[in-house]
Design an enzyme around this catalytic site. Sequence first.
Site, PDB file in Angstrom:
ATOM      1  N   PRO A  30       1.996   2.812   6.833  1.00  0.00           N
ATOM      2  CA  PRO A  30       1.059   3.260   6.958  1.00  0.00           C
ATOM      3  C   PRO A  30       0.148   4.244   7.468  1.00  0.00           C
ATOM      4  O   PRO A  30      -1.244   4.214   6.862  1.00  0.00           O
ATOM      5  CB  PRO A  30       0.223   1.773   8.256  1.00  0.00           C
TER       6      PRO A  30
ATOM      7  N   GLU B 198      -5.158   5.778  -5.415  1.00  0.00           N
ATOM      8  CA  GLU B 198      -6.579   5.843  -5.826  1.00  0.00           C
ATOM      9  C   GLU B 198      -7.346   4.956  -5.916  1.00  0.00           C
ATOM     10  O   GLU B 198      -9.027   5.308  -6.106  1.00  0.00           O
ATOM     11  CB  GLU B 198      -6.309   6.046  -7.379  1.00  0.00           C
TER      12      GLU B 198
END
Lengths: 326, 731, 180
Positions: free
Chosen positions: B623, B696
């Site tokens: 994370p 993205e």
Amino acid sequence: MNAFAFTRADSVAGALRAAGGDAKFVAGGTTLVDLMKLGVENPTTVIDISRMPLAGVSRMPDNGLQIGALARNADVAHHPDVVNGYPVLSQALLAGASAQLRNMATTGGNLLQRTRCVAFRDTAMACNKRSPGSGCAAIGGFNRNLAILGTSDRCIASHPSDQNVALTALEATVQISGPKGERSVPIGDFYLLPGDTPERETVLEPGELVTSVTVPPPAPGAKSAYLKLRDRASYEFALASAAVVAIVRGGTIERVRIAMGGIGTKPWRNLEAEAALHGKPATAEQFAKAAQIVLSDAKPQSQNGFKVELAKRCLIAALTTVTQGA
Amino acid sequence: MASSVLGQALPRIDGPLKVSGSAEYTTDRIFENMVYAVPIGSTIANGRIAALDASQARAMPGVIEVFHRGNVGELYKASPKAGMIDETRPPLADDVIRYYGQYVALVVAETFEQATAAASCVKVTYAGVDAPNVALELSADDEPNEVDRRGDPAAAYEASPVKVDQTYVTPAETHNPIELHATVATYDGEQFTLYETTQSVFNHRNVMSEILGVPRENVRVIVKFLGSGFGGKLWPWPHDALAAAAARELRRPVKLVVTRKQMFETVGHRPRTQQRVRLSADRDGTLTSLRHESINDAGMLDEYDENCGEATPYLYGTPNLLVTSAQTRRNIGPPTAMRGPGAVPGLFATESAYDELALALDMDPVQLRLRNEPTRDQGLDIPFSSRHYVECLTLGSEKFGWSERSRAVGSMRKDGVILGWGVSGCSWLAARFDAEARVELLADGSARVAMGTQDIGTGTYTVLAQLVAEATGIPHERVVVELGDSRLPPGPTSGGSMVTASVIPAVLGAAREAMKSAIELATSGPQAPFAGRDAGDLRFAGGRIVARRGGKGVPFDAALRKASVSRVSGSGKGQRTFGQEHPKYSIHSYGAQFVEVAWQPEIARLRVNRVVTVIDAGRMINPRLARNQVEGSVVMGVGMALFEETRYDPRSGAPVNSNLADYVVATHADAPHIDVTFLDYPDTELNELGARGVGEIGLAGIASAIAAAVYHATGVRVRTLPIEIEKLLSA
Amino acid sequence: MSSQAFVSEAVAPTAPANAQPPATAPKVVEVVFTVNGNRLALVVDPRATLLDTLRETLGLTGTKKGCDHGQCGACTVHVNGRRVNSCLSFAAMHDGDEVTTIEGLGTPENLHPMQAAFVEHDGYQCGYCTPGQIMSAAALLSEPCGPSNADVAESMSGNICRCGAYQNIVAAIQSVRTQG
């Protein structure tokens, strides 16, 4: 970059002796080295003057300030006399460039900073300033960031500096040494309009060297501020900026000096606008009138018409900031 | 599998190298006898070379050669089978100039200073110079390509009570990774070793071998660290071939670094798009039709389809839909993929249109999106593998405080500043490329994983170490990761946010095979710690070989040493799902972007204050790294929304703002406060760990959310990016 | 036009045997300076920037070239303790100066606190602008800079991070400032 000879001068006399021909002085390097890489400047001799003893900032007998030509922008910006006496100059310097560049750039170099016009900076494009008579690719081309005041049909390049806008509002004087001796030029007379000779940007003659800038003592009760508007929040040249120095008593403007950046071919001062404010109440209405006067002669190009309105807002906001609470 | 290291926010294993200047990027290579190459670009965009006079340059100190069409040697056009390349014409192949900055010659000298000086003295004259076509208005050159169609959108549109019909424009954008594109090429008479700034060592090798006309085996491509690429470094560009050709001719190592200016000219850009979006809805907000028709510009020679409708068919439900794409030719260097190609400009258009539809309906824009949540992918008519878009929107609303929003334009103020709040959805594909890995377990207790992929800043080094650590129980600090070399097992392209998903099956498979070998070793031979035992009775856990029934077992490295073996290894392979003809599931990531802008009309100052983003991208392997990806995307989105546009001079065709002072990207001071939440629902249809990818998606939807927030603050709807000051002065 | 014709037309006629070098041969200049504590005497091409000299001549490749025009900050080093863009000065201008590069700040085995903070806070992605960011950040510690995140962001704005790791970079810097 063309080959060149490199010499060092550690005194003004030495620098003046070494000067001549197409030699260029270099101090911080932030303008000259940049433009040499682009092929815009092509000196065959470069004289390193960075070690001349001209980096000091000192009080003058009249309580004004003398800023050495080699004083770094960062040092001037944080100098207590500048911070306290001339906040507009400190703010303008800190609004310019980046911390690194401010550590390199000098007062004298900043005074002689060249335009950021892309046509000037690209040798493949026509530019009367770089190559007199070649034309102007910025007219009808990329001119969003260029001048709307002081332009000619030969050149619309904007003056890029923040420092010089503040110095103009402070009515600074440029001290110059040259082969014929020393002279002083008020900053208002230092810069030339492009007219038919945009290659000439200042009254500096070949072989002359800026040695310092002096600013008069702060007027009692004067407040000052610099406001810079641009697309992003930092590290960008001004689309419009305003330096304001004013004395306001009882809500009335006793004295005001205004200079604007980003919109003119030189740091832009308008005496008429200043006069219009003298003796007037410090109100939004009066500020708008002054802004109207400054921009009344504006000649927008294909992409920068918005600067007329932006500059007005900039000036009104700067005047508001400086006169608030007075 | 004991979950220890997966999902942990570990620092990057390559961090100490990066922060100390020790990480070796392409241009950091210095070889004995190396020379410097400087390419020369054309100063016209449409015409041909009449003559090239290099005599002055050749006579200058240090100059070794000036290469041009006549002496560069053979460079071939790579076949489509070789791999991807967006500018297929080999450099210097003919005298025709089709875009500004197209290479016309290459100067090579002993030093960089000598080469640049000589480059400025090569005189090129041009003939047949015509006005370039760099027009901003786009109209399709050919019949649009129908991407998707269902129902009868035109009829539904006409019959609907609420409609939106608007055209949105996204400008040409230049990737501008801070690392300049570069090649250091060496050639020993047979073998090329190309140190490249590439996001795909294998594609690069395969394409370059055809361009150079040598077997693949004779080309080795290396990139140990890449200063990012954002798509601009996916495929080879002309300078790669020039550097290799110069090395071939000179038999000396050649360093070629593309300048920042040239990066606006010759290494691709996100093309300009013009998108007409027509939406219709019932009064309750039910979407009755959706048409999304886009055009993008392409270079004069090669096709390029931006595919703006990438996310359109599945993001919302509607019975009637049409998605088309078309191209138009311009005298501009060929475009290429830039972060979130297709979806990022596409979602700016469609999500902006939803905001306009919500306004037309007098409906909350979050509610409008919730109202049209589909139960399956209506484009492909297949189920979603794992879709939590609704939760992205609702959780995002909660975290942002969306319910406090006062709907009227300019009605929210704080500290004397007008606030604007905007929302947008976003989505991005999830798929896998082919990938192979080799994992070795070494007698010193460490492990090594090798794969010919590359770390472009996303954290691939660290993720590979975590995967091996997870599989073997060997501490991740003791896993050596080897990548960025075409001699390693073929790994995925760093594109499409697909690396993490792609490497999982290969690395886990290789680790399992290696562990199996270790177990076998531990049972075979009289000296073995489990001599005579059935391998099936043993397992590999926590870096040890232990009996299934219990006991402490032995460290695997002890077993190796006992057998006098330096290592055991395993290979693993994962197969591509990208481009699959008939997928069983619709596999995508989703997210919601909530934005607050601050608007000061008195000085025409617009800033993005804060962004709340909730992302549903499967399971997070790390994370810390994933959050950074999303935060960075948001920052790039601020630039896309407010600043970035590559501008072409209509007379010369030159990209005129070809530097980082005039092409403005976000600085530190422009970065908003960013709050990223990952939903962390594993998507096990994609791989066994359920990880998708986050490179993205964070950029998608930012520009539309900002544009919506700007409308909310100012009342000005900006449909053509970027949202520059001048567009807001009327507010 | 065939390849052969191109050569003869374009190149052959314009390369007379008695071609004069167009510019005077590059003169060289001596510079003595200290880099990361090592005193060095070099003979340099006056055109060589400090950046290219550090990288190509001295092999100190930690300092990066991102724009070569003072517009990105990747080349930031310290000269006499202050951060500057090494791309915008000639090496010859640094006679007698003390230069510190990222390699002189700390090593992978012995990181400077700012370097360690960048690792801890993930203050980078691709790592290319990172040496410049860290040199800037390290210099910031001894500059006048206000306490807030916004102050730090403004002071760091001369270092572009296209990966956009700004939030983490500011966190890294603030952690060092508050610990120090």
